[in-house]
Design a protein around this motif. Structure first.
Motif, PDB file in Angstrom:
ATOM      1  N   LEU A  13       0.857  -1.187   0.000  1.00 26.14           N
ATOM      2  CA  LEU A  13       0.000   0.000   0.000  1.00 26.14           C
ATOM      3  C   LEU A  13       0.892   1.235   0.000  1.00 26.14           C
ATOM      4  O   LEU A  13       1.926   1.261   0.661  1.00 26.14           O
ATOM      5  CB  LEU A  13      -0.902  -0.002   1.228  1.00 26.14           C
ATOM      6  N   ALA A  14       0.462   2.279  -0.695  1.00 28.54           N
ATOM      7  CA  ALA A  14       1.316   3.454  -0.900  1.00 28.54           C
ATOM      8  C   ALA A  14       1.095   4.543   0.142  1.00 28.54           C
ATOM      9  O   ALA A  14       1.151   5.733  -0.177  1.00 28.54           O
ATOM     10  CB  ALA A  14       1.093   4.006  -2.306  1.00 28.54           C
ATOM     11  N   GLN A  15       0.870   4.168   1.389  1.00 30.07           N
ATOM     12  CA  GLN A  15       0.692   5.177   2.432  1.00 30.07           C
ATOM     13  C   GLN A  15       2.046   5.732   2.851  1.00 30.07           C
ATOM     14  O   GLN A  15       3.049   5.021   2.865  1.00 30.07           O
ATOM     15  CB  GLN A  15      -0.049   4.557   3.624  1.00 30.07           C
ATOM     16  N   HIS A  16       2.062   7.005   3.204  1.00 30.52           N
ATOM     17  CA  HIS A  16       3.320   7.699   3.505  1.00 30.52           C
ATOM     18  C   HIS A  16       3.248   8.359   4.882  1.00 30.52           C
ATOM     19  O   HIS A  16       2.279   8.149   5.636  1.00 30.52           O
ATOM     20  CB  HIS A  16       3.641   8.727   2.417  1.00 30.52           C
ATOM     21  N   GLN A  17       4.259   9.172   5.211  1.00 27.56           N
ATOM     22  CA  GLN A  17       4.351   9.762   6.549  1.00 27.56           C
ATOM     23  C   GLN A  17       3.136  10.622   6.883  1.00 27.56           C
ATOM     24  O   GLN A  17       2.655  10.607   8.017  1.00 27.56           O
ATOM     25  CB  GLN A  17       5.623  10.606   6.660  1.00 27.56           C
ATOM     26  N   ASP A  18       2.629  11.376   5.907  1.00 23.77           N
ATOM     27  CA  ASP A  18       1.468  12.240   6.171  1.00 23.77           C
ATOM     28  C   ASP A  18       0.228  11.410   6.480  1.00 23.77           C
ATOM     29  O   ASP A  18      -0.601  11.806   7.298  1.00 23.77           O
ATOM     30  CB  ASP A  18       1.203  13.152   4.969  1.00 23.77           C
ATOM     31  N   ASP A  19       0.087  10.261   5.817  1.00 25.72           N
ATOM     32  CA  ASP A  19      -1.044   9.383   6.111  1.00 25.72           C
ATOM     33  C   ASP A  19      -0.986   8.899   7.564  1.00 25.72           C
ATOM     34  O   ASP A  19      -2.010   8.823   8.248  1.00 25.72           O
ATOM     35  CB  ASP A  19      -1.047   8.172   5.175  1.00 25.72           C
ATOM     36  N   ALA A  20       0.224   8.558   8.025  1.00 19.67           N
ATOM     37  CA  ALA A  20       0.395   8.108   9.407  1.00 19.67           C
ATOM     38  C   ALA A  20       0.037   9.229  10.375  1.00 19.67           C
ATOM     39  O   ALA A  20      -0.640   9.004  11.392  1.00 19.67           O
ATOM     40  CB  ALA A  20       1.831   7.645   9.632  1.00 19.67           C
ATOM     41  N   MET A  21       0.487  10.447  10.075  1.00 16.73           N
ATOM     42  CA  MET A  21       0.191  11.603  10.919  1.00 16.73           C
ATOM     43  C   MET A  21      -1.306  11.889  10.943  1.00 16.73           C
ATOM     44  O   MET A  21      -1.903  12.130  12.004  1.00 16.73           O
ATOM     45  CB  MET A  21       0.959  12.820  10.390  1.00 16.73           C
ATOM     46  N   LEU A  33      -4.017  11.926  14.196  1.00 18.34           N
ATOM     47  CA  LEU A  33      -4.887  13.070  14.485  1.00 18.34           C
ATOM     48  C   LEU A  33      -6.354  12.671  14.431  1.00 18.34           C
ATOM     49  O   LEU A  33      -7.166  13.110  15.254  1.00 18.34           O
ATOM     50  CB  LEU A  33      -4.600  14.210  13.501  1.00 18.34           C
ATOM     51  N   LEU A  34      -6.698  11.838  13.460  1.00 19.77           N
ATOM     52  CA  LEU A  34      -8.081  11.378  13.324  1.00 19.77           C
ATOM     53  C   LEU A  34      -8.484  10.532  14.525  1.00 19.77           C
ATOM     54  O   LEU A  34      -9.583  10.690  15.086  1.00 19.77           O
ATOM     55  CB  LEU A  34      -8.228  10.571  12.031  1.00 19.77           C
ATOM     56  N   ASN A  35      -7.594   9.635  14.954  1.00 14.95           N
ATOM     57  CA  ASN A  35      -7.874   8.799  16.117  1.00 14.95           C
ATOM     58  C   ASN A  35      -8.017   9.633  17.387  1.00 14.95           C
ATOM     59  O   ASN A  35      -8.887   9.372  18.226  1.00 14.95           O
ATOM     60  CB  ASN A  35      -6.776   7.756  16.303  1.00 14.95           C
ATOM     61  N   LEU A  36      -7.163  10.650  17.536  1.00 17.61           N
ATOM     62  CA  LEU A  36      -7.254  11.526  18.701  1.00 17.61           C
ATOM     63  C   LEU A  36      -8.573  12.282  18.707  1.00 17.61           C
ATOM     64  O   LEU A  36      -9.196  12.488  19.754  1.00 17.61           O
ATOM     65  CB  LEU A  36      -6.083  12.520  18.705  1.00 17.61           C
ATOM     66  N   THR A  37      -9.020  12.697  17.531  1.00 17.07           N
ATOM     67  CA  THR A  37     -10.268  13.451  17.418  1.00 17.07           C
ATOM     68  C   THR A  37     -11.462  12.585  17.790  1.00 17.07           C
ATOM     69  O   THR A  37     -12.404  13.038  18.446  1.00 17.07           O
ATOM     70  CB  THR A  37     -10.446  13.979  15.981  1.00 17.07           C
ATOM     71  N   ARG A  38     -11.431  11.327  17.380  1.00 21.14           N
ATOM     72  CA  ARG A  38     -12.560  10.429  17.633  1.00 21.14           C
ATOM     73  C   ARG A  38     -12.493   9.774  19.000  1.00 21.14           C
ATOM     74  O   ARG A  38     -13.483   9.244  19.489  1.00 21.14           O
ATOM     75  CB  ARG A  38     -12.591   9.341  16.549  1.00 21.14           C
ATOM     76  N   GLY A  39     -11.307   9.787  19.611  1.00 24.20           N
ATOM     77  CA  GLY A  39     -11.109   9.094  20.875  1.00 24.20           C
ATOM     78  C   GLY A  39     -10.402   7.779  20.643  1.00 24.20           C
ATOM     79  O   GLY A  39     -10.819   6.991  19.793  1.00 24.20           O
ATOM     80  N   THR A  40      -9.335   7.530  21.389  1.00 26.76           N
ATOM     81  CA  THR A  40      -8.545   6.330  21.138  1.00 26.76           C
ATOM     82  C   THR A  40      -7.769   5.914  22.373  1.00 26.76           C
ATOM     83  O   THR A  40      -7.524   6.722  23.276  1.00 26.76           O
ATOM     84  CB  THR A  40      -7.557   6.582  19.983  1.00 26.76           C
ATOM     85  N   GLY A  41      -7.396   4.649  22.387  1.00 29.62           N
ATOM     86  CA  GLY A  41      -6.440   4.171  23.382  1.00 29.62           C
ATOM     87  C   GLY A  41      -5.043   4.367  22.841  1.00 29.62           C
ATOM     88  O   GLY A  41      -4.834   4.969  21.777  1.00 29.62           O
ATOM     89  N   ILE A  42      -4.058   3.833  23.569  1.00 27.90           N
ATOM     90  CA  ILE A  42      -2.667   3.966  23.147  1.00 27.90           C
ATOM     91  C   ILE A  42      -2.460   3.391  21.748  1.00 27.90           C
ATOM     92  O   ILE A  42      -1.686   3.917  20.945  1.00 27.90           O
ATOM     93  CB  ILE A  42      -1.735   3.253  24.158  1.00 27.90           C
ATOM     94  N   ALA A  43      -3.188   2.313  21.432  1.00 30.78           N
ATOM     95  CA  ALA A  43      -3.010   1.652  20.133  1.00 30.78           C
ATOM     96  C   ALA A  43      -3.327   2.573  18.971  1.00 30.78           C
ATOM     97  O   ALA A  43      -2.815   2.386  17.867  1.00 30.78           O
ATOM     98  CB  ALA A  43      -3.881   0.402  20.067  1.00 30.78           C
ATOM     99  N   GLY A  44      -4.156   3.575  19.187  1.00 27.88           N
ATOM    100  CA  GLY A  44      -4.509   4.484  18.106  1.00 27.88           C
ATOM    101  C   GLY A  44      -3.487   5.570  17.861  1.00 27.88           C
ATOM    102  O   GLY A  44      -3.635   6.383  16.942  1.00 27.88           O
ATOM    103  N   LEU A  45      -2.417   5.596  18.665  1.00 33.81           N
ATOM    104  CA  LEU A  45      -1.427   6.668  18.552  1.00 33.81           C
ATOM    105  C   LEU A  45      -0.174   6.256  17.792  1.00 33.81           C
ATOM    106  O   LEU A  45       0.686   7.099  17.540  1.00 33.81           O
ATOM    107  CB  LEU A  45      -1.021   7.150  19.959  1.00 33.81           C
ATOM    108  N   HIS A  46      -0.078   4.967  17.437  1.00 32.10           N
ATOM    109  CA  HIS A  46       1.138   4.559  16.734  1.00 32.10           C
ATOM    110  C   HIS A  46       1.018   4.749  15.222  1.00 32.10           C
ATOM    111  O   HIS A  46       1.939   4.400  14.476  1.00 32.10           O
ATOM    112  CB  HIS A  46       1.524   3.118  17.067  1.00 32.10           C
ATOM    113  N   GLY A  47      -0.105   5.313  14.762  1.00 36.37           N
ATOM    114  CA  GLY A  47      -0.236   5.595  13.332  1.00 36.37           C
ATOM    115  C   GLY A  47      -0.385   4.331  12.521  1.00 36.37           C
ATOM    116  O   GLY A  47      -1.218   3.478  12.811  1.00 36.37           O
ATOM    117  N   ILE A  48       0.445   4.193  11.506  1.00 43.28           N
ATOM    118  CA  ILE A  48       0.364   3.070  10.571  1.00 43.28           C
ATOM    119  C   ILE A  48       1.659   2.279  10.649  1.00 43.28           C
ATOM    120  O   ILE A  48       2.752   2.830  10.504  1.00 43.28           O
ATOM    121  CB  ILE A  48       0.155   3.580   9.129  1.00 43.28           C
TER     122      ILE A  48
END
Length: 441
Positions: free
Chosen positions: A123-131, A135-150
Motif C-alpha cells: 500500500l502506498a501510504q506515507h508519513q502524512d497518512d500516518a500523521m 490526528l483522526l484517532n485523537l479526534t474520535r477518541g482512542t487508546g494507546i493503540a490508536g497513537l502509533h499511526g500506521i
C-alpha cells in the motif's frame, strides 16, 4: 534521481520482504501509488498491479482504470482489475461508503494475492497518512493503540513509502515528470480525513514547519509505549482473569486496587469489545448491587458479590439484538426498531416512539426481553421501579411480558420499554443538543 537506495534500505530495515518475494501493488493512479510502482520497477522487484474501480466517480473512475492499465503495460507487469457496486454494498451492510470501499478492496486484494501466489500486498501510504491517522484517532477518541499511526508491516500488508512525506512525493513526481491521475474526491472536505489534511495540518505546520518529522518521532515513542503497556496488560490478564465454570471472573478488590485503573481495565476488556465509555460506567458502578450488567456487542460483564463475571453472549438467544451507531434499524422476532437523529431538542408524547438525549447513548445498544431484577426510572418519576411491578401496575398479562422489547444502553441501564414507557434519565431537556428517535414497528 529517484531514492532507490533509501527505498531498499527502508524495506530491509523494517523486514518488509526479501528480494525473491512477489509483491502485489495496490495502485489507484494517484501520485503515491504511481511513484511506488516506479520504485518497485527500478529496484528490480517482482510485482504485479491491482486496481479497484469503485464506480463512485462516473467517467473519472473509468479514466483511472484506463490509466493504471496503461501503467502496468508500460512497466510490463501483470494487471488485475475489479469493479464494485460500492453504494449497494454499503447499503446492504449498513456502513459508510468509505468503510464499504475499504472492506471490498482489502478482501479482493487478499483473493488476488492468494490465487496468484503473491507474498505481500503493498500500500502506498506515507508519513502524512500516518500523521493524519493519529490526528483522526485523537479526534474520535482512542487508546494507546490508536497513537502509533500506521505500521510499516502488518500481516500480509506492507507500506514501503512510509519513509517519504507527501511533500517529498510531490517533488519527486514533478522532478521526474511522472504521469498520474488526480482523484477529485481528495479535495472534498466531506470526509473527515480530508478535513484534517486540508484544514487542520496547514495550521499546525505554521506552528511547526517540521511537523512530519516530529510526528514520525512521536509515533515511534507511542509504539514503544504501547509495547510496555501491552506487556503490563498481559501480566495483568494472567493474574486478574480467572476461569470459573465457563466464565471469566475478575476480583473486584483487585480491580479497585489497580493504578491507573481506567487505562488498565479498558485495555484488559478491549479484546472483548467494550468501549471506554462503558468501562468508565462499569468502574463507577463497582459498589452497586449485584446483578448490574454492562454490554459489548459480543460479551456481557455482570457485577457479582466479590467478582465481575465476564461471559460471551450466546448465539442461541435469538431475542437478543444490537444497535450500532451507524445502524438505521434492527429486526426482532415480532418487532422492528428504527433509529434516527435530529439536531434539536424535540419530543412527542408517544408510546410507540422514544425521544432520547443522544449524547447519553453508549453503543452498541442492546434490545432484549425483560429479565428478573430489571428496574428503570419511569418517565416523569424520580425513583426506580422494578419492571415486574410496573407490568403488574399496567395490567400486562404474563404471556405478553416476554414480547416487550427492552432497549438497553451500553452501560446496562434501561432506556425504553418499547411501546410502553421511556426512562426518565434519558429524556430530552432544554440542554439536549441531539435527539435519537426510536420507532417501534
Amino acid at each position: 534521481m529517484l531514492p532507490i537506495q533509501n527505498f531498499k534500505d527502508f524495506i530491509s530495515h523494517n523486514s518488509l520482504f526479501i528480494a525473491s518475494d512477489k509483491i502485489l501493488l495496490a495502485v489507484s493512479g494517484g501520485k503515491d501509488s504511481v511513484l511506488m510502482a516506479h520504485l518497485f520497477k527500478l529496484a528490480g522487484f517482482d510485482f504485479g498491479i491491482a486496481h479497484c474501480n469503485f464506480n463512485l466517480r462516473a467517467d473519472e473512475s473509468q479514466r483511472d482504470e484506463s490509466f493504471v492499465r496503461m501503467l502496468a503495460n508500460s512497466l510490463e507487469v501483470p494487471f488485475y482489475v475489479t469493479h464494485f457496486k460500492t453504494k449497494n454494498y454499503a447499503a446492504a451492510h449498513k456502513i459508510s461508503t468509505q468503510m464499504a470501499a475499504r472492506d471490498l478492496r482489502y478482501n479482493w486484494f487478499e483473493e488476488i494475492r492468494e490465487s496468484n501466489n503473491y507474498n505481500f500486498i503493498a500500500l502506498a501510504q506515507h508519513q502524512d497518512d500516518a500523521m493524519e491517522t493519529v490526528l483522526l484517532n485523537l479526534t474520535r477518541g482512542t487508546g494507546i493503540a490508536g497513537l502509533h499511526g500506521i505500521f510499516p508491516k502488518r500481516d500480509k500488508l506492507i507500506r514501503p513509502l512510509l519513509f517519504l512525506s507527501r511533500e517529498q512525493i510531490n517533488e519527486l513526481i514533478a522532478e521526474h515528470n511522472i504521469d498520474f491521475v488526480e482523484d477529485s474526491s481528495n479535495l472534498s472536505v466531506d470526509y473527515a480525513r480530508n478535513k484534517i489534511r486540508l484544514k487542520v495540518i496547514p495550521h499546525l505546520k505554521e506552528i511547526n514547519p517540521n511537523l512530519e518529522q516530529t510526528f514520525e518521532q512521536n509515533i515511534q515513542r507511542f509504539s514503544e509505549t504501547e509495547l510496555v503497556l501491552q506487556k503490563a496488560v498481559s501480566e495483568l490478564r494472567e493474574d486478574l482473569l480467572v476461569e470459573k465454570q465457563n466464565s471469566l471472573h475478575l476480583s473486584i478488590a483487585k480491580v479497585k486496587a489497580l493504578k491507573p485503573q481506567r487505562l488498565l481495565i479498558f485495555e484488559l476488556l478491549r479484546p472483548f469489545g467494550f468501549s471506554e465509555l462503558v468501562v468508565i460506567e462499569l468502574l463507577q458502578a463497582l459498589n452497586k448491587q449485584s446483578g448490574t450488567s454492562f454490554y459489548s456487542s459480543s460479551h456481557r460483564i455482570t457485577i457479582d458479590r466479590d467478582d465481575l463475571i465476564l461471559n460471551p453472549i450466546v448465539e442461541e438467544n435469538q431475542q437478543l439484538a444490537f444497535i450500532h451507531v451507524n445502524d438505521q434499524s434492527v429486526n426482532l422476532s415480532q418487532h422492528k426498531i428504527l433509529m434516527s437523529f435530529i439536531d434539536e431538542p424535540y419530543f412527542e408524547k408517544s408510546t410507540k416512539r422514544a425521544f432520547v438525549d443522544a449524547d447519553k447513548l453508549m453503543f452498541p445498544l442492546v434490545v432484549r426481553p425483560w429479565q428478573s431484577g430489571d428496574k428503570f426510572m419511569p418517565l416523569g418519576m424520580k425513583f426506580f421501579k422494578n419492571l415486574s411491578d410496573f407490568f403488574i401496575d399496567e395490567k400486562i398479562p404474563l404471556a405478553e411480558k416476554a414480547g416487550v422489547p427492552i432497549l438497553i444502553n451500553g452501560n446496562g441501564e434501561i432506556i425504553w420499554l418499547g411501546g410502553m414507557r421511556q426512562d426518565d434519565r434519558y429524556k430530552v431537556t432544554s440542554a439536549t443538543k441531539k435527539v435519537a428517535i426510536f420507532d417501534l414497528k
